[in-house]
Design a protein around this motif. Structure first.
Motif, PDB file in Angstrom:
ATOM      1  N   ALA A 172      54.009  42.629  49.565  1.00 41.00           N
ATOM      2  CA  ALA A 172      53.739  44.035  49.217  1.00 41.00           C
ATOM      3  C   ALA A 172      53.863  44.364  47.725  1.00 41.00           C
ATOM      4  CB  ALA A 172      54.625  44.956  50.045  1.00 41.00           C
ATOM      5  N   PRO A 173      54.930  43.912  47.042  1.00 43.14           N
ATOM      6  CA  PRO A 173      55.062  44.331  45.629  1.00 43.14           C
ATOM      7  C   PRO A 173      53.855  43.947  44.775  1.00 43.14           C
ATOM      8  CG  PRO A 173      57.089  43.335  46.403  1.00 43.14           C
ATOM      9  CD  PRO A 173      56.082  43.116  47.477  1.00 43.14           C
ATOM     10  N   GLU A 174      53.301  42.753  44.998  1.00 41.19           N
ATOM     11  CA  GLU A 174      52.163  42.320  44.201  1.00 41.19           C
ATOM     12  C   GLU A 174      50.953  43.225  44.471  1.00 41.19           C
ATOM     13  OE1 GLU A 174      51.279  38.123  44.602  1.00 41.19           O
ATOM     14  OE2 GLU A 174      49.326  38.495  43.645  1.00 41.19           O
ATOM     15  N   MET A 175      50.775  43.569  45.763  1.00 44.37           N
ATOM     16  CA  MET A 175      49.658  44.449  46.116  1.00 44.37           C
ATOM     17  C   MET A 175      49.844  45.837  45.496  1.00 44.37           C
ATOM     18  SD  MET A 175      48.742  43.700  50.025  1.00 44.37           S
ATOM     19  CE  MET A 175      49.292  42.193  50.731  1.00 44.37           C
ATOM     20  N   LEU A 176      51.081  46.323  45.551  1.00 44.73           N
ATOM     21  CA  LEU A 176      51.354  47.639  44.965  1.00 44.73           C
ATOM     22  C   LEU A 176      51.088  47.613  43.463  1.00 44.73           C
ATOM     23  CD1 LEU A 176      54.580  48.705  46.903  1.00 44.73           C
ATOM     24  CD2 LEU A 176      52.247  49.543  47.214  1.00 44.73           C
ATOM     25  N   GLU A 177      51.433  46.489  42.819  1.00 42.59           N
ATOM     26  CA  GLU A 177      51.205  46.346  41.389  1.00 42.59           C
ATOM     27  C   GLU A 177      49.705  46.414  41.097  1.00 42.59           C
ATOM     28  OE1 GLU A 177      53.575  46.610  39.261  1.00 42.59           O
ATOM     29  OE2 GLU A 177      52.042  46.551  37.690  1.00 42.59           O
ATOM     30  N   SER A 229      57.433  38.268  55.429  1.00 44.64           N
ATOM     31  CA  SER A 229      56.297  37.874  54.594  1.00 44.64           C
ATOM     32  C   SER A 229      55.547  39.115  54.085  1.00 44.64           C
ATOM     33  CB  SER A 229      55.404  36.899  55.361  1.00 44.64           C
ATOM     34  OG  SER A 229      54.135  37.434  55.577  1.00 44.64           O
ATOM     35  N   PHE A 230      55.512  40.167  54.923  1.00 42.32           N
ATOM     36  CA  PHE A 230      54.869  41.408  54.481  1.00 42.32           C
ATOM     37  C   PHE A 230      55.597  42.004  53.274  1.00 42.32           C
ATOM     38  CE2 PHE A 230      54.604  46.091  54.636  1.00 42.32           C
ATOM     39  CZ  PHE A 230      53.242  46.240  54.432  1.00 42.32           C
ATOM     40  N   GLN A 277      50.081  46.755  62.657  1.00 40.62           N
ATOM     41  CA  GLN A 277      50.516  45.632  63.509  1.00 40.62           C
ATOM     42  C   GLN A 277      52.037  45.547  63.575  1.00 40.62           C
ATOM     43  OE1 GLN A 277      48.514  42.253  61.816  1.00 40.62           O
ATOM     44  NE2 GLN A 277      46.686  42.519  63.091  1.00 40.62           N
ATOM     45  N   LEU A 278      52.674  45.586  62.389  1.00 42.17           N
ATOM     46  CA  LEU A 278      54.138  45.483  62.361  1.00 42.17           C
ATOM     47  C   LEU A 278      54.786  46.679  63.046  1.00 42.17           C
ATOM     48  CD1 LEU A 278      54.761  44.113  58.756  1.00 42.17           C
ATOM     49  CD2 LEU A 278      55.108  42.892  60.910  1.00 42.17           C
ATOM     50  N   GLY A 279      54.207  47.827  62.827  1.00 41.68           N
ATOM     51  CA  GLY A 279      54.749  49.055  63.435  1.00 41.68           C
ATOM     52  C   GLY A 279      54.757  48.977  64.948  1.00 41.68           C
ATOM     53  N   SER A 280      53.599  48.560  65.514  1.00 43.46           N
ATOM     54  CA  SER A 280      53.548  48.528  66.981  1.00 43.46           C
ATOM     55  C   SER A 280      54.430  47.396  67.526  1.00 43.46           C
ATOM     56  CB  SER A 280      52.103  48.423  67.481  1.00 43.46           C
ATOM     57  OG  SER A 280      51.572  47.179  67.132  1.00 43.46           O
ATOM     58  N   GLU A 283      60.601  44.837  74.819  1.00 41.78           N
ATOM     59  CA  GLU A 283      59.467  44.115  75.409  1.00 41.78           C
ATOM     60  C   GLU A 283      59.281  42.717  74.827  1.00 41.78           C
ATOM     61  OE1 GLU A 283      55.901  46.548  75.207  1.00 41.78           O
ATOM     62  OE2 GLU A 283      57.115  48.332  75.597  1.00 41.78           O
ATOM     63  N   LEU A 284      60.033  42.356  73.781  1.00 36.12           N
ATOM     64  CA  LEU A 284      59.801  41.059  73.136  1.00 36.12           C
ATOM     65  C   LEU A 284      60.805  40.011  73.585  1.00 36.12           C
ATOM     66  CD1 LEU A 284      59.056  41.960  69.378  1.00 36.12           C
ATOM     67  CD2 LEU A 284      57.489  41.902  71.322  1.00 36.12           C
ATOM     68  N   ASP A 285      60.303  38.740  73.801  1.00 33.04           N
ATOM     69  CA  ASP A 285      61.250  37.649  74.056  1.00 33.04           C
ATOM     70  C   ASP A 285      61.714  37.097  72.710  1.00 33.04           C
ATOM     71  OD1 ASP A 285      59.267  35.942  73.079  1.00 33.04           O
ATOM     72  OD2 ASP A 285      58.478  35.501  75.081  1.00 33.04           O
ATOM     73  N   LEU A 286      62.559  36.107  72.736  1.00 34.26           N
ATOM     74  CA  LEU A 286      63.181  35.614  71.507  1.00 34.26           C
ATOM     75  C   LEU A 286      62.154  35.067  70.511  1.00 34.26           C
ATOM     76  CD1 LEU A 286      65.863  35.149  70.023  1.00 34.26           C
ATOM     77  CD2 LEU A 286      65.923  32.860  71.037  1.00 34.26           C
ATOM     78  N   ASP A 287      61.184  34.272  71.018  1.00 35.93           N
ATOM     79  CA  ASP A 287      60.171  33.694  70.134  1.00 35.93           C
ATOM     80  C   ASP A 287      59.326  34.783  69.472  1.00 35.93           C
ATOM     81  OD1 ASP A 287      61.001  31.168  70.509  1.00 35.93           O
ATOM     82  OD2 ASP A 287      59.429  30.591  71.950  1.00 35.93           O
ATOM     83  N   GLN A 288      58.956  35.786  70.283  1.00 37.93           N
ATOM     84  CA  GLN A 288      58.170  36.903  69.743  1.00 37.93           C
ATOM     85  C   GLN A 288      58.977  37.652  68.680  1.00 37.93           C
ATOM     86  OE1 GLN A 288      57.338  38.676  73.574  1.00 37.93           O
ATOM     87  NE2 GLN A 288      55.125  38.353  73.323  1.00 37.93           N
ATOM     88  N   PHE A 289      60.269  37.811  68.932  1.00 33.37           N
ATOM     89  CA  PHE A 289      61.112  38.506  67.956  1.00 33.37           C
ATOM     90  C   PHE A 289      61.211  37.721  66.651  1.00 33.37           C
ATOM     91  CE2 PHE A 289      65.175  39.300  65.880  1.00 33.37           C
ATOM     92  CZ  PHE A 289      65.020  40.658  65.613  1.00 33.37           C
ATOM     93  N   LYS A 290      61.363  36.377  66.805  1.00 30.70           N
ATOM     94  CA  LYS A 290      61.442  35.521  65.611  1.00 30.70           C
ATOM     95  C   LYS A 290      60.170  35.638  64.790  1.00 30.70           C
ATOM     96  CE  LYS A 290      64.677  31.848  66.884  1.00 30.70           C
ATOM     97  NZ  LYS A 290      64.747  30.509  67.505  1.00 30.70           N
ATOM     98  N   LYS A 291      59.015  35.666  65.488  1.00 35.44           N
ATOM     99  CA  LYS A 291      57.729  35.787  64.793  1.00 35.44           C
ATOM    100  C   LYS A 291      57.644  37.133  64.054  1.00 35.44           C
ATOM    101  CE  LYS A 291      52.727  35.424  65.358  1.00 35.44           C
ATOM    102  NZ  LYS A 291      52.434  36.639  64.588  1.00 35.44           N
ATOM    103  N   LEU A 292      58.096  38.187  64.731  1.00 30.37           N
ATOM    104  CA  LEU A 292      58.082  39.515  64.118  1.00 30.37           C
ATOM    105  C   LEU A 292      58.931  39.536  62.842  1.00 30.37           C
ATOM    106  CD1 LEU A 292      57.401  42.521  64.050  1.00 30.37           C
ATOM    107  CD2 LEU A 292      59.254  42.931  65.674  1.00 30.37           C
ATOM    108  N   ALA A 293      60.100  38.923  62.925  1.00 31.73           N
ATOM    109  CA  ALA A 293      60.988  38.870  61.756  1.00 31.73           C
ATOM    110  C   ALA A 293      60.308  38.138  60.601  1.00 31.73           C
ATOM    111  CB  ALA A 293      62.313  38.207  62.131  1.00 31.73           C
ATOM    112  N   THR A 294      59.669  37.000  60.904  1.00 30.34           N
ATOM    113  CA  THR A 294      58.979  36.219  59.865  1.00 30.34           C
ATOM    114  C   THR A 294      57.824  37.023  59.267  1.00 30.34           C
ATOM    115  OG1 THR A 294      59.396  34.345  61.332  1.00 30.34           O
ATOM    116  CG2 THR A 294      58.029  33.926  59.397  1.00 30.34           C
ATOM    117  N   ASP A 295      57.015  37.656  60.164  1.00 30.67           N
ATOM    118  CA  ASP A 295      55.877  38.449  59.688  1.00 30.67           C
ATOM    119  C   ASP A 295      56.347  39.588  58.793  1.00 30.67           C
ATOM    120  OD1 ASP A 295      54.234  36.840  61.131  1.00 30.67           O
ATOM    121  OD2 ASP A 295      53.815  38.296  62.738  1.00 30.67           O
ATOM    122  N   THR A 296      57.447  40.228  59.209  1.00 35.08           N
ATOM    123  CA  THR A 296      57.966  41.362  58.436  1.00 35.08           C
ATOM    124  C   THR A 296      58.433  40.900  57.057  1.00 35.08           C
ATOM    125  OG1 THR A 296      58.700  42.376  60.504  1.00 35.08           O
ATOM    126  CG2 THR A 296      59.578  43.301  58.463  1.00 35.08           C
TER     127      THR A 296
END
Lengths: 239, 137
Positions: free
Chosen positions: A147-152, A142-143, A115-118, A127-140
């Protein structure tokens, strides 16, 4: 030499049964074919064999070996095999528990990476507007936070899978001993059988069977493995 | 809990079971160590000791040709190896085994099956002991 009363009683039981059967078989034979005479009575031969075997055993002290085999070695082997059954089952459970714990993490990571990659791909293509970009930044963010806990967790479970393999060392030791015991019992039984063979047959069979441990199979040429020796012997006895 | 030793510390892992050697190696690699030499019994371990500079020996007890106890006694009898810590990792769990190993100069004793935590904990104990011994010199 002490004779074991249990073995003596066991022997007498079998001897009686064999002789009863012999008489029964003989009378049956006589009743069915009175004119053919009595063929070499198999059961009587077996009975003689047992008697001979028992007295030879007493002389040679094999009764004690067999007593050991039946009383100690076999239960010990059973216990060892049970241990192997238990620890291999435990190891399998540990490994499958670990893979059960790993799988959801794998699917979670795969989904989020896709999801993050695409989304980043679309971002870079403008292709992203400002709100979509902000969401992507937040999602990234949070990912990366998750991640470190999952890797652990992945690491912990991989370690558990590795450590679960230690059963191999333990079962190997236990199985080696069980094999040793089985071989001892087998060779004692072969000796026991051979010592009870009528003298005429004994010479040929002894020659075939009493080679001792095969030290050099190439030099000894036509050596047979133990099971085949047992089979050959049993066959020659009419079993 | 990390292992309190320099990452270049060289380990000799002696066990006739390749599985156990791989397990021990895994725990060591997980803790950042890469200098790991393996041997499958006491006599091959001696060869490795001659060829490599070894800082710590981790050995099984029951092995063909030369047991871990014999290896331990030999290490203690050679002045050049005398101070190498030897950690025994073995299924021999009887008290007399543990006492015998300790009297022969073992630095630590782990009974199989072991957890990675136990191995790390005992290794740290080993390193503490070396530090104390070296401090006394």
């Amino acid at each position: 030499m002490n004779d074991s009363p249990e073995l003596e009683a066991l022997f007498d039981d079998i001897y009686e049964q064999v002789h009863d059967s012999t008489r029964a078989a003989q009378s049956l034979q006589e009743a069915e074919s009175p004119n053919e005479g009595i063929p070499e009575p198999y059961y009587s031969q077996l009975g003689q064999l047992l008697r001979h075997l028992h007295s030879t055993l007493k002389q040679l002290g094999y009764d004690q070996s067999i007593e050991y085999a039946v009383g100690n070695a076999l239960p010990d082997t059973v216990e060892r095999l049970d241990y192997v059954r238990r620890v291999t089952a435990e190891a399998a459970t540990k490994v499958l528990d670990a893979t059960d714990a790993i799988k959801p993490i794998y699917y979670h990571l795969r989904l989020h990476i896709e999801q993050l990659g695409s989304a980043w791909q679309r971002c870079l293509s403008g292709e992203l507007d400002l709100d979509q970009f902000k969401k992507l930044a937040t999602d990234t963010k949070s990912f990366f936070h998750q991640a470190p806990e999952m890797l652990e967790t992945l690491h912990t479970n991989i370690t558990q899978i590795i450590m679960a393999q230690d059963f191999q060392d333990r079962t190997n030791q236990v199985l080696s001993r069980a094999i040793e015991i089985t071989k001892t019992v087998e060779s004692e039984l072969i000796k026991l059988l051979v010592s009870g063979i009528p003298p005429t047959r004994k010479a040929t069979i002894e020659q075939r069977l009493l080679n001792g441990p095969v030290v050099n199979p190439e030099r000894d040429g036509d050596v047979v493995v133990n099971q085949e020796q047992v089979d050959a012997l049993l066959e020659s006895l009419g079993f | 809990m990390p292992i309190n030793a320099p990452s270049q510390t060289a380990f000799l892992v002696v066990d006739d079971s390749p599985t156990i050697r791989r397990i021990v190696r895994n725990v060591l690699v997980d803790n950042g160590f890469t200098a790991i030499v393996e041997a499958d019994d006491g006599s091959t371990a001696l060869e490795k000791l001659k060829q490599h500079k070894i800082d710590v020996v981790i050995t099984d007890w029951n092995m063909p040709t030369m047991t871990g106890l014999e290896l331990l006694k030999l290490i203690r009898s050679v002045p050049a190896w005398n101070s190498i810590p030897v950690l025994m990792v073995t299924s021999e769990a009887r008290k007399e085994n543990i006492i015998t190993a300790a009297q022969a100069g073992a630095t630590g004793y782990i009974v199989k099956p072991f957890t990675p935590e136990t191995l790390v904990e005992k290794l740290n104990k080993v390193f503490e002991r070396i530090a104390t011994t070296h401090g006394a010199h």
